[in-house]
Design a protein around this motif. Sequence first.
Motif, PDB file in Angstrom:
ATOM      1  N   HIS A 116      24.437  13.398   7.847  1.00  7.49           N
ATOM      2  CA  HIS A 116      23.371  12.437   8.148  1.00  7.49           C
ATOM      3  C   HIS A 116      23.901  11.089   8.639  1.00  7.49           C
ATOM      4  O   HIS A 116      23.216  10.373   9.355  1.00  7.49           O
ATOM      5  CB  HIS A 116      22.449  12.251   6.944  1.00  7.49           C
ATOM      6  CG  HIS A 116      23.142  11.780   5.714  1.00  7.49           C
ATOM      7  ND1 HIS A 116      23.279  10.457   5.419  1.00  7.49           N
ATOM      8  CD2 HIS A 116      23.753  12.471   4.726  1.00  7.49           C
ATOM      9  CE1 HIS A 116      23.947  10.331   4.281  1.00  7.49           C
ATOM     10  NE2 HIS A 116      24.248  11.537   3.843  1.00  7.49           N
ATOM     11  N   GLN A 119      24.295  11.400  12.435  1.00 10.68           N
ATOM     12  CA  GLN A 119      22.983  11.457  13.076  1.00 10.68           C
ATOM     13  C   GLN A 119      22.346  10.073  13.134  1.00 10.68           C
ATOM     14  O   GLN A 119      21.760   9.697  14.150  1.00 10.68           O
ATOM     15  CB  GLN A 119      22.068  12.444  12.347  1.00 10.68           C
ATOM     16  CG  GLN A 119      22.457  13.889  12.570  1.00 10.68           C
ATOM     17  CD  GLN A 119      22.367  14.306  14.021  1.00 10.68           C
ATOM     18  OE1 GLN A 119      21.307  14.271  14.633  1.00 10.68           O
ATOM     19  NE2 GLN A 119      23.490  14.692  14.592  1.00 10.68           N
ATOM     20  N   ARG A 123      21.578   8.149  16.561  1.00  7.58           N
ATOM     21  CA  ARG A 123      20.249   7.594  16.866  1.00  7.58           C
ATOM     22  C   ARG A 123      20.364   6.132  17.296  1.00  7.58           C
ATOM     23  O   ARG A 123      19.705   5.703  18.245  1.00  7.58           O
ATOM     24  CB  ARG A 123      19.330   7.691  15.650  1.00  7.58           C
ATOM     25  CG  ARG A 123      18.765   9.053  15.427  1.00  7.58           C
ATOM     26  CD  ARG A 123      17.890   9.068  14.155  1.00  7.58           C
ATOM     27  NE  ARG A 123      17.213  10.323  14.045  1.00  7.58           N
ATOM     28  CZ  ARG A 123      16.055  10.609  14.644  1.00  7.58           C
ATOM     29  NH1 ARG A 123      15.451   9.700  15.375  1.00  7.58           N
ATOM     30  NH2 ARG A 123      15.507  11.798  14.501  1.00  7.58           N
ATOM     31  N   THR A 127      19.365   4.989  21.068  1.00  5.41           N
ATOM     32  CA  THR A 127      18.275   4.011  21.175  1.00  5.41           C
ATOM     33  C   THR A 127      18.748   2.750  21.881  1.00  5.41           C
ATOM     34  O   THR A 127      18.051   2.214  22.753  1.00  5.41           O
ATOM     35  CB  THR A 127      17.713   3.680  19.783  1.00  5.41           C
ATOM     36  OG1 THR A 127      17.259   4.885  19.171  1.00  5.41           O
ATOM     37  CG2 THR A 127      16.563   2.700  19.859  1.00  5.41           C
ATOM     38  N   ILE A 133      14.481   9.136  22.063  1.00  5.45           N
ATOM     39  CA  ILE A 133      14.623  10.205  21.074  1.00  5.45           C
ATOM     40  C   ILE A 133      13.242  10.755  20.729  1.00  5.45           C
ATOM     41  O   ILE A 133      12.327  10.008  20.383  1.00  5.45           O
ATOM     42  CB  ILE A 133      15.336   9.707  19.809  1.00  5.45           C
ATOM     43  CG1 ILE A 133      16.777   9.318  20.143  1.00  5.45           C
ATOM     44  CG2 ILE A 133      15.318  10.779  18.716  1.00  5.45           C
ATOM     45  CD1 ILE A 133      17.546   8.720  18.992  1.00  5.45           C
ATOM     46  N   ILE A 134      13.099  12.057  20.836  1.00  2.00           N
ATOM     47  CA  ILE A 134      11.846  12.729  20.484  1.00  2.00           C
ATOM     48  C   ILE A 134      12.014  13.222  19.044  1.00  2.00           C
ATOM     49  O   ILE A 134      12.626  14.257  18.788  1.00  2.00           O
ATOM     50  CB  ILE A 134      11.550  13.909  21.446  1.00  2.00           C
ATOM     51  CG1 ILE A 134      11.637  13.451  22.916  1.00  2.00           C
ATOM     52  CG2 ILE A 134      10.214  14.551  21.116  1.00  2.00           C
ATOM     53  CD1 ILE A 134      10.699  12.335  23.304  1.00  2.00           C
ATOM     54  N   ASP A 135      11.504  12.453  18.099  1.00  2.00           N
ATOM     55  CA  ASP A 135      11.736  12.723  16.675  1.00  2.00           C
ATOM     56  C   ASP A 135      11.358  14.135  16.249  1.00  2.00           C
ATOM     57  O   ASP A 135      12.105  14.788  15.520  1.00  2.00           O
ATOM     58  CB  ASP A 135      10.994  11.700  15.801  1.00  2.00           C
ATOM     59  CG  ASP A 135      11.633  10.331  15.862  1.00  2.00           C
ATOM     60  OD1 ASP A 135      12.879  10.246  15.883  1.00  2.00           O
ATOM     61  OD2 ASP A 135      10.889   9.336  15.906  1.00  2.00           O
ATOM     62  N   GLU A 136      10.208  14.606  16.705  1.00  2.00           N
ATOM     63  CA  GLU A 136       9.760  15.933  16.284  1.00  2.00           C
ATOM     64  C   GLU A 136      10.609  17.055  16.874  1.00  2.00           C
ATOM     65  O   GLU A 136      10.530  18.199  16.433  1.00  2.00           O
ATOM     66  CB  GLU A 136       8.273  16.154  16.585  1.00  2.00           C
ATOM     67  CG  GLU A 136       7.867  15.920  18.003  1.00  2.00           C
ATOM     68  CD  GLU A 136       7.571  14.453  18.352  1.00  2.00           C
ATOM     69  OE1 GLU A 136       7.126  14.218  19.479  1.00  2.00           O
ATOM     70  OE2 GLU A 136       7.799  13.557  17.527  1.00  2.00           O
ATOM     71  N   CYS A 138      14.057  16.744  17.005  1.00  2.84           N
ATOM     72  CA  CYS A 138      15.361  16.665  16.351  1.00  2.84           C
ATOM     73  C   CYS A 138      15.387  17.599  15.149  1.00  2.84           C
ATOM     74  O   CYS A 138      14.490  17.551  14.309  1.00  2.84           O
ATOM     75  CB  CYS A 138      15.660  15.236  15.930  1.00  2.84           C
ATOM     76  SG  CYS A 138      15.760  14.110  17.349  1.00  2.84           S
TER      77      CYS A 138
END
Length: 186
Positions: A116, A119, A123, A127, A133-136, A138
């Motif tokens: 994590h 990641q 991010r 950014t 970034i398309i959160d859903e 990832c």
Amino acid sequence: MSSLTLFALCGSLRQQSINKACLLALQQLCSGYIDIVIDEDIGLLPLFNPDNEQHENKALARMKQQLAAADGLIIASPEYAHGISGVLKNALDWLVSGPEFVDKPVMLINTSARAHHAQAALREVVTTMSGAIIDEACVTVALLSKNPTADDILQMTSVTDTLLLGLAAFSRAIRTDQEITAEHAN
């Protein structure tokens, strides 16, 4: 509706990279309706030096061309010492000053729930570089201790389901953005 083309970066140079195997499996899963072009040149990039940005580098030129032509970017990278791999950070540094990355939809694949820190760092970098970034889209899949090949991953239903759900969310977000852009152009 035309097929999507996605460009993929693997943050590992290992021959038996789990992240590369995951990208290869995803490439096979969506073959025929989404074209995933996996970068092969990341290890050929010289260390980033802004003084050398004007010098011709074939690996960098190919990477920029493939990214510019893609509808979205997929990044799969391991975590090293709580951070992004050096090879991936180097590639992102080379891409930071070009227009190819700006507003490019990005899907992140994490092959270890323990990773994590990388990641979060990834991010932050994406950014900062103006990637979207398309959160859903990832996803995290538990592959770290298994050391699978792409063929092994294709036999792991829970992993392939997760990858396909992320890819479906990514595709929807890209298509929606393309439709909105087309409407505003008219």
